[in-house]
Design an enzyme around this catalytic site. Structure first.
Site, PDB file in Angstrom:
ATOM      1  N   HIS A 193       0.833  -1.217   0.000  1.00 59.58           N
ATOM      2  CA  HIS A 193       0.000   0.000   0.000  1.00 59.58           C
ATOM      3  C   HIS A 193       0.866   1.265   0.000  1.00 59.58           C
ATOM      4  O   HIS A 193       0.424   2.313   0.460  1.00 59.58           O
ATOM      5  CB  HIS A 193      -0.953   0.032   1.203  1.00 59.58           C
ATOM      6  CG  HIS A 193      -1.755  -1.225   1.348  1.00 59.58           C
ATOM      7  ND1 HIS A 193      -2.984  -1.413   0.748  1.00 59.58           N
ATOM      8  CD2 HIS A 193      -1.472  -2.399   1.992  1.00 59.58           C
ATOM      9  CE1 HIS A 193      -3.436  -2.622   1.031  1.00 59.58           C
ATOM     10  NE2 HIS A 193      -2.531  -3.250   1.777  1.00 59.58           N
ATOM     11  N   SER A 206      17.284  20.870 -15.067  1.00 55.79           N
ATOM     12  CA  SER A 206      16.180  21.789 -15.352  1.00 55.79           C
ATOM     13  C   SER A 206      16.761  23.035 -16.007  1.00 55.79           C
ATOM     14  O   SER A 206      17.898  23.414 -15.727  1.00 55.79           O
ATOM     15  CB  SER A 206      15.476  22.159 -14.045  1.00 55.79           C
ATOM     16  OG  SER A 206      14.864  23.428 -14.153  1.00 55.79           O
ATOM     17  N   LYS A 239      18.022  20.870  -9.848  1.00 54.15           N
ATOM     18  CA  LYS A 239      17.275  19.686 -10.274  1.00 54.15           C
ATOM     19  C   LYS A 239      18.111  18.588 -10.913  1.00 54.15           C
ATOM     20  O   LYS A 239      19.080  18.846 -11.611  1.00 54.15           O
ATOM     21  CB  LYS A 239      16.176  20.082 -11.269  1.00 54.15           C
ATOM     22  CG  LYS A 239      15.033  20.875 -10.699  1.00 54.15           C
ATOM     23  CD  LYS A 239      14.272  20.183  -9.586  1.00 54.15           C
ATOM     24  CE  LYS A 239      13.415  19.034 -10.077  1.00 54.15           C
ATOM     25  NZ  LYS A 239      12.307  19.496 -10.924  1.00 54.15           N
ATOM     26  N   GLU A 289      11.037   8.221 -16.421  1.00 49.52           N
ATOM     27  CA  GLU A 289       9.776   8.883 -16.783  1.00 49.52           C
ATOM     28  C   GLU A 289       9.363   8.524 -18.208  1.00 49.52           C
ATOM     29  O   GLU A 289       8.197   8.239 -18.492  1.00 49.52           O
ATOM     30  CB  GLU A 289       9.926  10.407 -16.692  1.00 49.52           C
ATOM     31  CG  GLU A 289      10.042  10.911 -15.271  1.00 49.52           C
ATOM     32  CD  GLU A 289      10.349  12.409 -15.245  1.00 49.52           C
ATOM     33  OE1 GLU A 289       9.528  13.158 -14.716  1.00 49.52           O
ATOM     34  OE2 GLU A 289      11.407  12.818 -15.771  1.00 49.52           O
TER      35      GLU A 289
END
Ligand code: ARG
Length: 493
Positions: free
Chosen positions: A150, A271, A277, A284
């Protein structure tokens, strides 16, 4: 002479542009040439064409095999190839190319030939990721990290345990692909349009000359069915779903909130505005590509739905999604393999377990073993102590030390355990080390688990190499036979 024949006038440019598959056919062009060669050789062998004719056709096909000569305004590559042959050899010679075959059996055959290669390529890419997971397991596999259910901390597991879980699902994906390969590796040739043909062709030997295991039995089935392609895209989809779950894990684990893994810079992006970043772009993209691949599956399935037998041009639309799905999936697995192989688990991943209560079940089990509670009684008692720990903001061992004597009396038995023993019972590495069941997360199991999977990976790779080798040798044999006939008559003329 135009291969369109005398039945129809010229097609409208718009209709032709709309219905032509000339562009996407570049994917199957070399197979179409090979099918034409094998068919011509089969005609020759059956005495259906003369040697000079077959020799000149084969000579043409041997030059055509270096790639399609693209021409505007053709229905498809099949059409274009025959038209090119007619233009070069004259219709009295090239006009035999399509004797006893149709574009329907030819295209289904060429698709199967391309798909065989794409299946093997994807299987190799999956094996790369499997290998990367074993590398991680070898490097850091015995370290204990949180396991989740979970997405809540559940129980400590080894890094190896995670690696093997993903490895095993990928092993099934690999196996499934090779099973789909078996159903793909059958030849439609000799089916002609749908009914078979009165032209004598030995379908079995024609199938063998193209590296197929056997012919597709029924001629109508041979030209109508694309379930082999749908199945292959399902296999790619399932593999990508597994890849997307691993990707999601990498994305979560590399957040500052988790901070469990550090991805190598080579598999991350920066970034354009936020200097701090480091974005997990490979994971992704793989996660997103899983969506595209499933989209391809849905496209193929819905194109097939309710399509009457036998061939319909709808089938032409079912092919490009297959190539896109396999391209995306193979690229995703290759990139993910690099990202996984080069990632490092952080100290935080291995050290964050000490006071988080995720070994509470060990205390419950201890109370069962040593103090006569049933498991449900012990579960309830320890749950109360976990609640107290959370409310007071103390570690579980602290809460147990303080609360167990009273709580156990309330539960009908007086138990007190010293702090040191409690800490030992709740120690995450002891938890893992005590796991007794096969396939469990005990660090002592890791080495043997790696060894069996290495052997499995080796035999999977061997199976793929064997199939690739068979394809390669059938390709060479076909070329050789074609060259022999092409040369023979040339020297006489
Ligand atoms: N371009 C077609 C395809 O990809 C080839 C078969 C065409 N057959 C036909 N009867 N028009 O499916």
């Amino acid at each position: 002479m135009d291969t369109r024949g005398q039945r129809l006038r010229k097609q409208s440019d718009a209709a032709l542009a709309f219905t032509s598959s000339s562009g996407p056919d570049s994917r199957i062009a070399r197979h179409v040439v090979a099918v034409n060669m094998a068919h011509m050789l089969a005609l020759l062998k059956a005495g259906q064409v003369g040697r000079p004719t077959s020799s000149r056709c084969l000579r043409f096909l041997l030059t055509a095999s270096s790639g399609p000569r693209s021409r505007q305004g053709s229905e498809d590559f099949h059409h274009q190839l025959e038209q090119d042959a007619v233009d070069e050899l004259g219709v009295d010679i090239a006009g035999y190319l399509n004797y006893g075959k149709s574009r329907n059996d030819q295209v289904a055959t060429a698709i199967r030939m391309e798909l065989r290669e794409r299946i093997l390529e994807l299987a190799r890419a999956i094996a790369l990721l499997q290998g990367a997971l074993l590398t991680v397991a070898e490097r850091e596999g015995t370290h204990v990290v949180p396991g989740y259910t979970h997405l809540q901390r559940a129980q400590p597991v080894t890094i190896g345990h995670y690696c093997f879980a993903y490895f095993d699902s990928l092993a099934r994906d690999h196996e499934r692909l090779l099973q789909a390969y078996g159903r793909t590796n059958l030849s439609p040739m000799g089916a002609a349009a749908l009914a078979g043909t009165e032209v004598h062709i030995d379908r079995r030997s024609l199938a063998g000359s193209l590296g197929f295991e056997a012919p597709v039995g029924n001629a109508m089935d041979a030209v109508s069915s694309r379930d082999f392609a749908a199945e292959a895209v399902f296999c790619a989809s399932m593999a990508m779903l597994d890849a997307s779950r691993l990707s999601e894990e990498l994305i979560l684990w590399s957040t500052s909130e988790f901070e469990f893994v550090e991805l190598d810079d080579r598999y991350a992006a920066s970034s354009s505005i936020m200097p701090q970043k480091k974005n997990p772009v490979v994971a992704e993209t793989a996660r997103a590509k899983a969506g595209s691949v499933v989209g391809g599956l849905v496209a193929v399935l819905t194109i097939l739905k309710a399509l009457p037998y036998s061939y319909n041009l709808d089938l032409q639309e079912a092919t490009p999604p297959v190539w896109r799905a396999f391209d995306d999936a193979s690229a995703a697995f290759r990139s993910l393999a690099g990202a996984v192989e080069s990632m490092k688990f952080t100290k935080r991943a291995t050290e964050s377990l000490s006071a988080d209560g995720s070994t509470a079940v060990s205390l419950a089990n201890y109370l069962v073993r040593r103090h006569g509670f049933s498991f449900r009684e012990a579960h309830s008692l320890v749950g109360g102590l976990c609640k107290a720990a959370a409310e007071k903001g103390v570690s579980l061992s602290e809460a147990v030390t303080r609360g167990l004597p009273e709580a156990s009396i309330r539960a009908g038995r007086s138990v007190s355990i010293d702090r040191k023993t409690i800490e030992e019972i709740l120690d995450p590495s002891k938890f893992a080390a005590a796991i007794a069941t096969e396939g469990g997360a005990n660090p002592r199991f890791v080495a043997a688990e790696i060894a069996t999977r290495k052997a499995e990976l080796r035999s999977g790779r061997k199976a793929v190499a064997l199939l690739s080798g068979l394809l390669e040798s059938s390709r060479r044999r076909l070329l050789k036979s074609a060259e022999r006939i092409a040369r023979e008559v040339k020297s006489k003329s």
